[in-house]
Structures are given as structure tokens and as C-alpha cells.
Design an enzyme around this catalytic site. Structure first.
Site, PDB file in Angstrom:
ATOM      1  N   GLU A  43       0.853  -1.183   0.000  1.00 19.55           N
ATOM      2  CA  GLU A  43       0.000   0.000   0.000  1.00 19.55           C
ATOM      3  C   GLU A  43       0.893   1.239   0.000  1.00 19.55           C
ATOM      4  OE1 GLU A  43      -3.843   1.605   2.576  1.00 19.55           O
ATOM      5  OE2 GLU A  43      -2.185   0.650   3.642  1.00 19.55           O
ATOM      6  N   LYS A 113     -10.284   0.157  -1.999  1.00 14.20           N
ATOM      7  CA  LYS A 113     -10.340  -0.232  -0.584  1.00 14.20           C
ATOM      8  C   LYS A 113     -11.680   0.171   0.039  1.00 14.20           C
ATOM      9  CE  LYS A 113      -7.612   0.503   3.663  1.00 14.20           C
ATOM     10  NZ  LYS A 113      -6.485   1.312   4.218  1.00 14.20           N
ATOM     11  N   CYS A 156      -4.636  -3.588   3.370  1.00 19.24           N
ATOM     12  CA  CYS A 156      -4.296  -3.174   4.733  1.00 19.24           C
ATOM     13  C   CYS A 156      -5.408  -3.397   5.768  1.00 19.24           C
ATOM     14  CB  CYS A 156      -3.835  -1.722   4.717  1.00 19.24           C
ATOM     15  SG  CYS A 156      -2.883  -1.251   6.191  1.00 19.24           S
TER      16      CYS A 156
END
Length: 269
Positions: A43, A113, A156
Site C-alpha cells: 500500500e 479499498k 491493509c
């Protein structure tokens, strides 16, 4: 699906697009020379700085990041995941986007995300990802590769939401990407155990590229990019310095674990 080597790249990205891309290229080259055919970047691989600077450069970061990923995939003839970079979506806001690219430079899968990191940590640091990022609205795509297996994408903070990975597994995922910039404070307690949990409960391989070290005076990442097998065994750990974690993805091992521990078949709810 065949047996092959995968690489989880570990970087120390800074608020400098060109320096970050140069670092990423060096580490991709290292992974390729060690035989990797599937390579994941973490990321914020192309830019990690304060939010104001990120937004000011978001358009160029997005264009250069995508161009870079496609160029690297073609040059080295490998499949590459760019684990997260900003893509402008509306005034003052971006998607945190992960992009999977084929060896011919074609886009295979794109994921925005969905879980945003809005957290007040015990170390005094506050993160408000939603201040600049728009949450994605769809389950991550699964890319079904005959050679590399069915690949699922995440980013993440997603790793704390097991239902996301169970949905991907129900869709056929065999290899789960978890590129991250995990904070040093949370990483020391949660990073490894969360990755192992996602691997074990879904009987999948997990490839977790990571950021490491200090990025500015306030932000520090945990490191320890990892590759974990479907039984939860850590196959490779990059430690705390920039580098690569490389391990073999073996279809026979996936089949063995799913046969010996058929929990996906026993699911009730």
C-alpha cells in the site's frame, strides 16, 4: 494452477514519487532475479506522505503509478500487484486503489479499498483516512488465473474484517493479497496473527507486501512483509528492512490442507 514463486515486496516509501518508483523497480528486479512470477507491492508504494501533499499530486501519482505497473509487468514478464495508490474520484477525494497487471501490461483486476482507517491509537496518533479517501463499494474481484491460481485482492485495514475474505473464498479465491502500510504500534501486536488467521480460516495462501520504517516525523510502519501457507505457516518474512519475502505457492499443498481440514465445506452460516 502450477507451482511458482511469489514475492511480497517491502518498501520504505516517502513523499517522493520518483524515488519511490525507483526503489520499487529495484525490488521488482531483485524478486525477478530470484525467480518470482507473481509480485506484490505494498500500500502507498508510489507515495507516502501527508494527506495534503498526496491530494495535490493525486492525478500525477495515479497516472504514473498505473504506467509504472504496466511497464514493469511487461519488461519483466511477470504479474504485478500495485497494492495501493490514490486515484482521484471527486473534488478533494481519491480511491485507495489496488491494481493487478498481467505480463502483457493489461489490467487484470482493480479494487478500491472498502474499509477506511479512522482510528485513534493508544500511542497518540490519529488516522482519518476517510478525510481524503472515498470507500469502495464492492467486494474485491477474484482473478482466476490458470497458472497462478484464483487471486483475491484486499488492502491493509481490510485484514481486520474476516467476512471480506470469506466472501472471496466462497468466490473461489486460493491466493489472498494483503498489501499494507501497517502502523508500527498496531503491527507489533496484530499484523502476523491477523494474516495467519485469514490464511487458516480460509485455507488460502496469503501474500502480504508491507511498508517499513519511518516515512516522516510522525508515521512509522511495522514491516515484516510475509507469505503464509494455508495451514498458517510463515514461509517468508522480510524483517524490518526494505527487501522481498519470497516463497513457493504449491497447489498440492493447498489441496492437502483443504482435504485434511475441510472447514470451508462444513460452514453452516
Amino acid at each position: 494452477m502450477k507451482s511458482y514463486l511469489a514475492a511480497a515486496v517491502q518498501m520504505n516509501s516517502l513523499p517522493d514519487l520518483q524515488k519511490n518508483l525507483a526503489q520499487a523497480e529495484e525490488l521488482i528486479d531483485l524478486a525477478v532475479r530470484r525467480g518470482a512470477e507473481l509480485i506484490g507491492l505494498p500500500e502507498n508504494f508510489s507515495f507516502l506522505g501527508d494527506e495534503e501533499a498526496k491530494l495535490a499530486q493525486a492525478e500525477s501519482i495515479a497516472v504514473e503509478s498505473e504506467k509504472f505497473l504496466k511497464m514493469m509487468a511487461q519488461r519483466f514478464q511477470v504479474t504485478i500487484l500495485g497494492g495501493g495508490y490514490p486515484v482521484p474520484v471527486e473534488q478533494g477525494k481519491v480511491y485507495n486503489t489496488a491494481l493487478l497487471v498481467a505480463p502483457n501490461g493489461q489490467e487484470l483486476a482493480r479494487y478500491e479499498k472498502v474499509h477506511l482507517f479512522d482510528v485513534n491509537l493508544p500511542d497518540g496518533n490519529t488516522y482519518r483516512e476517510s478525510a481524503t479517501v472515498v470507500a469502495g463499494s464492492r467486494v474485491p474481484p477474484i482473478h482466476p488465473s490458470k497458472e497462478l491460481g484464483s487471486i483475491g485482492l484486499s488492502v491493509c485495514y481490510d485484514v481486520r474484517f474476516p467476512e471480506l475474505y470469506r466472501q472471496m473464498t466462497q468466490m473461489g479465491a486460493e491466493v489472498l493479497f494483503v498489501p499494507a502500510a501497517f502502523t508500527a504500534h498496531t503491527g507489533k501486536d496484530h499484523w502476523q496473527v491477523l494474516l495467519q488467521a485469514r490464511a487458516i480460516e480460509n485455507t488460502c495462501y496469503v501474500i502480504a507486501p508491507a511498508q517499513t520504517g519511518r516515512h516522516n516525523s510522525l508515521r512509522q510502519s511495522h514491516g515484516h512483509a510475509m507469505i503464509i501457507d494455508p495451514w498458517g505457516v510463515i514461509l517468508a518474512d522480510a524483517g524490518e528492512m526494505p527487501g522481498v519475502a519470497i516463497a513457493e505457492i504449491v497447489p498440492g499443498r493447498l489441496e492437502q490442507v483443504r482435504r485434511q481440514m475441510p472447514s470451508l465445506q462444513h460452514r453452516v452460516f
